[in-house]
Write an enzyme that holds these catalytic residues in place. Sequence first.
Site, mmCIF file in Angstrom:
data_model
loop_
_atom_site.group_PDB
_atom_site.id
_atom_site.type_symbol
_atom_site.label_atom_id
_atom_site.label_comp_id
_atom_site.label_asym_id
_atom_site.label_seq_id
_atom_site.Cartn_x
_atom_site.Cartn_y
_atom_site.Cartn_z
ATOM 1 N N SER A 2 43.757 45.736 40.963
ATOM 2 C CA SER A 2 42.570 44.886 40.923
ATOM 3 C C SER A 2 42.983 43.431 40.866
ATOM 4 O O SER A 2 43.964 43.083 40.189
ATOM 5 C CB SER A 2 41.701 45.215 39.717
ATOM 6 O OG SER A 2 40.633 44.290 39.586
ATOM 7 N N TYR B 148 40.475 47.442 31.102
ATOM 8 C CA TYR B 148 40.545 47.707 32.540
ATOM 9 C C TYR B 148 41.626 46.860 33.207
ATOM 10 O O TYR B 148 42.459 47.373 33.960
ATOM 11 C CB TYR B 148 39.186 47.410 33.178
ATOM 12 C CG TYR B 148 39.192 47.516 34.690
ATOM 13 C CD1 TYR B 148 39.213 48.766 35.306
ATOM 14 C CD2 TYR B 148 39.175 46.378 35.495
ATOM 15 C CE1 TYR B 148 39.224 48.872 36.685
ATOM 16 C CE2 TYR B 148 39.187 46.480 36.873
ATOM 17 C CZ TYR B 148 39.212 47.724 37.457
ATOM 18 O OH TYR B 148 39.231 47.827 38.830
#
Length: 318
Positions: free
Chosen positions: A188, A201
Site C-alpha cells: 500500500s 494496516y
Amino acid sequence: MMSGMEWVFTALGAVVVIYYGVKLLFFTRMLYPKRWFPLPKSFFLSMGEWAVVTGASEGIGRQYAFVLAEQGMNVVIMSRTKVTLDKVAKEISETTGRMVKVVVADFTKDNIFTDIEEELKYLDIGVLVNNVGMVPSAVPRRFLEDEDLDQTIMRIINCNVRTMVKMCKIILPGMENRRKGVIVNIASGIASIPFPMYSLYAASKIFVERFSQGLQAEYRDKGIIIQAVSPFGVSTRMVGYQPTNMTMLSPQDFVKSSLQYIRAGDKTYGTICHMFLGWLLLAIPSKILHTEFMLQGLKEYVEKKQAEKRPSSVMRET
C-alpha cells in the site's frame, strides 16, 4: 592547486550531481515502461502454466486473474466466498477460454494452508499474486478505539502478513526448481511513512514491502521476479468504490499499468500518478502530517466520503 578542503567539496558536489542524475534517469525510465521494461507477449505464460491470485473475487485481485488469463494462463482464484468465486470463474472461462480453479479460503483464519497446499500440489505455477488484504475500519481511528482489538490484531496479521508468507512458502520452491517465476505482493502507498489512524494496516503493509525486497535479493539469481506493488487509491470496496479520477484509478487501469512495471525493480507504485503521490508523501515533514489537526482532518474527510456509501466495520479485498 586546490587545497584539501576544496578537493573534499568538489568531490562531494560531484557525488551529489551523480546521485541526482541517476535518480532523474530512473524517473525518466518510469515514464516510459514499455520502452525501458518491455515484456514479450508470451512473458507470463513462459513462467508456467498456472497463475494463483488471492483475494480474487473482486477488485484488484479479480482484475489480475482476468488479465493473466488473457495472457494465456490458467488461473487459480482464491477467496472466502464460493458463490462469488464461481461467478468470477465462469466469467473468466467464458471470456478467455482458460481453465479456472476455485479454492475457497478465509485468510483471516488459522490452519488453512495445509488444504491450500494440497489443492496446488501438482500445478505448474508461474505467477503468484498475493492480493488479499483488509483494513480494520474504512474510517480512520486510533489503535485503542477498536471495539474488539484482540480479534482485529489476529485478523489483520493473518490476512495481510501470514497469508503472503505462507503462500510464498508453498509456491516459491517450485519456481526455484524451474528457475523462473513471478511473485507480486500487493502492499500500500500509505506504508511509505508511519501512518497514524491506520497504524496497524500500514505496519502490515510495510512488512509486505520489506519481505518482498528481501526475497528478491535472495532469489533474483534463481530467475525469479519478486515485487511489492504499493498503490494509493484504487476504486474497490475497501475505499467504498469512490469515483475514479487521476489518482483514484479503476482496478482495470491500475492492473494494466502495474504489469508494465514487472521488470522495474523490487518495489513500484504501479502507476506514474501513484509514484508522484508517494514522492509527495515522503517530501512532507512527518511533524506536519502527524499533527492533531491533520489527523482530525483526515478522519472527517473519510467519514464524509463514507457517509455517502454503505458503512462497513471491516473492509477487505476478498
